[in-house]
Write an enzyme that holds these catalytic residues in place. Structure first.
Site, mmCIF file in Angstrom:
data_model
loop_
_atom_site.group_PDB
_atom_site.id
_atom_site.type_symbol
_atom_site.label_atom_id
_atom_site.label_comp_id
_atom_site.label_asym_id
_atom_site.label_seq_id
_atom_site.Cartn_x
_atom_site.Cartn_y
_atom_site.Cartn_z
ATOM 1 N N TYR A 1 0.866 -1.349 -0.066
ATOM 2 C CA TYR A 1 0.028 -0.212 -0.112
ATOM 3 C C TYR A 1 0.831 1.405 -0.015
ATOM 4 O O TYR A 1 0.506 2.201 0.761
ATOM 5 C CB TYR A 1 -0.861 -0.265 1.193
ATOM 6 N N TYR B 1 -14.039 -4.601 4.315
ATOM 7 C CA TYR B 1 -12.537 -5.042 3.721
ATOM 8 C C TYR B 1 -12.590 -6.425 4.014
ATOM 9 O O TYR B 1 -12.656 -6.948 5.187
ATOM 10 C CB TYR B 1 -11.483 -4.251 4.205
ATOM 11 N N ASP C 1 -16.670 -12.872 8.436
ATOM 12 C CA ASP C 1 -15.162 -12.784 8.388
ATOM 13 C C ASP C 1 -14.760 -12.193 9.826
ATOM 14 O O ASP C 1 -14.756 -10.965 10.054
ATOM 15 C CB ASP C 1 -14.949 -11.719 7.379
ATOM 16 N N LYS D 1 -4.946 -13.818 11.230
ATOM 17 C CA LYS D 1 -4.220 -12.746 11.930
ATOM 18 C C LYS D 1 -3.990 -13.478 13.434
ATOM 19 O O LYS D 1 -2.851 -13.905 13.596
ATOM 20 C CB LYS D 1 -5.027 -11.566 12.310
HETATM 21 C C1 LIG Z 1 -11.818 -8.556 7.851
HETATM 22 C C2 LIG Z 1 -10.632 -9.013 7.260
HETATM 23 N N1 LIG Z 1 -10.496 -9.880 6.077
HETATM 24 C C3 LIG Z 1 -9.616 -10.356 5.552
HETATM 25 C C4 LIG Z 1 -8.450 -9.841 5.629
HETATM 26 C C5 LIG Z 1 -7.180 -10.278 4.724
HETATM 27 O O1 LIG Z 1 -6.102 -10.925 5.420
HETATM 28 P P1 LIG Z 1 -4.792 -10.970 4.881
HETATM 29 O O2 LIG Z 1 -4.205 -9.680 4.990
HETATM 30 O O3 LIG Z 1 -4.190 -11.983 5.696
HETATM 31 O O4 LIG Z 1 -4.800 -11.395 3.463
HETATM 32 C C6 LIG Z 1 -8.121 -8.702 6.519
HETATM 33 C C7 LIG Z 1 -6.779 -8.142 6.783
HETATM 34 O O5 LIG Z 1 -6.899 -6.819 7.266
HETATM 35 C C8 LIG Z 1 -9.419 -8.204 7.314
HETATM 36 O O6 LIG Z 1 -9.234 -7.479 8.338
#
Ligand SMILES: Cc1ncc(COP(=O)(O)O)c(C=O)c1O
Length: 432
Positions: free
Chosen positions: A26, A154, A248, A277
């Site tokens: 980014y 996101y 998610d 995470k």
């Molecule tokens: C809610 C959510 N889903 C998916 C992702 C994507 O994860 P990654 O960066 O491990 O691909 C993130 C990353 O910030 C996230 O906050």
């Protein structure tokens, strides 16, 4: 010609040599200042190569929930490293992965019971979307090839994950024509919003496979909060319209909002959950897509094509799974959820004075997430510099300054973090 960073004389040689060859996330590489070289991490501190220590306000993108270098995780990984760092998951099983699968299934509510392991959040989302699409196809239902997602969402940077992010405010505007088009709608609030959502599904739901949501907190979309009643409304609407619900929990899972999983606060059970995470306590790349038994059963057939066609090379990596098991031990043994709730209490009180500052739009906290929202982020580079000068690692983005510290942060470091945040935002407010 490799670009060299404008670093001072104290910068380590590896930074000057390697910087011309890395591509940062980014980041506009033409204008960004060089990254800060890190020598080591310790607890809730980041130690820079020049000896400065920063109190970490971000926990490495919300992963390091037990702080850095936790001895229990290090010992588990070291033992696993001696035995078997990796072995393929196709046709072979490894103990850390199978233990992890059964522990995750036991922690999540029934009937979430089938764990598909992968290596990143975005991939876990891709797998969830694929599961949902194929769930319908395997039952002979064609035409359900789209998803409902929400403004401000996101879900990652891979292509299908990008398609369910906010198309306007997200980071992926440029790819609009190249991404599958989804139904991106406002998150339903209050009775009118829920009725509008319901009406939308009644009108457009025929081609929808699933609804995907970040429960309680939309993270990278701006740390926006919604209440458990919104999740309950989504579950109700999915049930009424016969759609799957994907939660998610990549950001919210493992205590970040004060409960192990955010969905618990709404007593909502999704059909598929994505995790990553903090799954390994922030030590290694690992993710999980957990499906309900009903979803899994739709893949059981005499037809080999009905199988889930996914299999990342490093899926179920034993080292990462050993780290995840050790992280779950810590959740069992130590009061992480109480710590998250205590952090919420501190953040609410300590950040509140920012509300009165000119230019501050909102102040909010939920679990171990504290947010100060500003009306103008044109001086984001200035803010970042000031935070480092104040001895903290805080990375503002969009229109927010936020903290998501390790759940283990002690009172002194937490106060240091919020004092610095208030000082820097006060200086920003005065100079704007
Ligand atoms: C809610 C959510 N889903 C998916 C992702 C994507 O994860 P990654 O960066 O491990 O691909 C993130 C990353 O910030 C996230 O906050």
């Amino acid at each position: 010609m490799a670009r060299r960073p404008q670093t001072g004389p104290s910068a380590p040689g590896w930074l000057a040599e390697g910087y011309g060859h890395v591509w940062l996330p980014y980041t506009q590489m033409a204008s960004v200042p060089p990254p800060l070289p890190v020598a080591e991490t310790r607890g809730t501190r980041i130690v820079l190569a020049d000896g400065r220590e920063l109190i970490d306000g971000i926990a490495s993108w919300w992963t390091a929930c037990h702080g850095y270098n936790h001895p229990h995780i290090r010992a588990a990984v070291a033992a696993q490293l001696d035995r078997m760092p990796h072995v393929m998951f196709g046709g072979l099983a490894n103990e850390p992965a199978l233990r992890l699968a059964s522990r995750l299934a036991a922690m999540l509510p029934d009937p979430l019971s089938r764990v598909f392991l992968s290596e990143s959040g975005s991939v876990a989302v891709e797998i969830a979307l694929k599961m949902a699409l194929q769930y319908w196809l395997n039952q002979g239902v064609s035409g359900r090839h789209r998803f409902v997602s929400f403004q401000g969402a996101y879900h990652g940077d891979t292509f299908a994950a990008m398609s369910v992010c906010d198309p306007e405010e997200g980071m992926h505007r440029l790819f609009a024509g190249a991404l599958p088009e989804q139904h991106v709608v406002p998150l339903p609030h209050e009775e009118a919003g829920v009725a509008a959502f319901d009406a939308y599904l009644a009108r457009h739901g025929e081609d929808v496979a699933a609804v995907i949501v970040e429960p309680l907190v939309q993270g990278a979309g701006g740390m926006r909060f919604h209440g458990p009643e919104t999740l309950r409304a989504l579950r109700g609407a999915c049930d009424r319209h016969g759609l799957l619900l994907i939660a998610d929990e990549i950001m919210t899972g493992f205590g970040r909002t004060g409960t192990m999983f955010a969905c618990e606060q709404a007593e909502v059970v999704p059909d598929i959950v994505t995790l990553s995470k903090a799954l390994t306590g922030g030590t290694m790349a690992l993710a999980a897509t957990v499906a309900s038994e009903r979803i899994f059963e739709a893949f059981l057939s005499d037809d080999p094509d009905a199988a889930l066609m996914h299999g990342p090379t490093f899926m179920a990596n034993p080292l990462a799974c050993a780290a995840a098991n050790a992280s779950l031990d810590l959740f069992e043994r130590e009061p992480r959820l109480a710590q998250a709730r205590a952090i919420e209490g501190h953040l609410k009180a300590a950040l509140e004075p920012a509300r009165a500052l000119p230019g501050v739009v909102d102040v909010r906290a939920r679990g171990a997430i504290g947010v100060v929202q500003l009306d103008d982020m044109s001086r984001i580079a200035w803010l970042k510099k000031r935070f480092v000068a104040a001895g903290v690692w805080v990375r503002p983005f969009g229109d927010i300054v936020y903290v998501t510290p390790a759940l283990t942060i002690d009172a002194a470091d937490l106060a240091g973090l919020t004092d610095a945040l208030i000082d820097v935002v006060t200086a920003w407010s005065r100079e704007r």
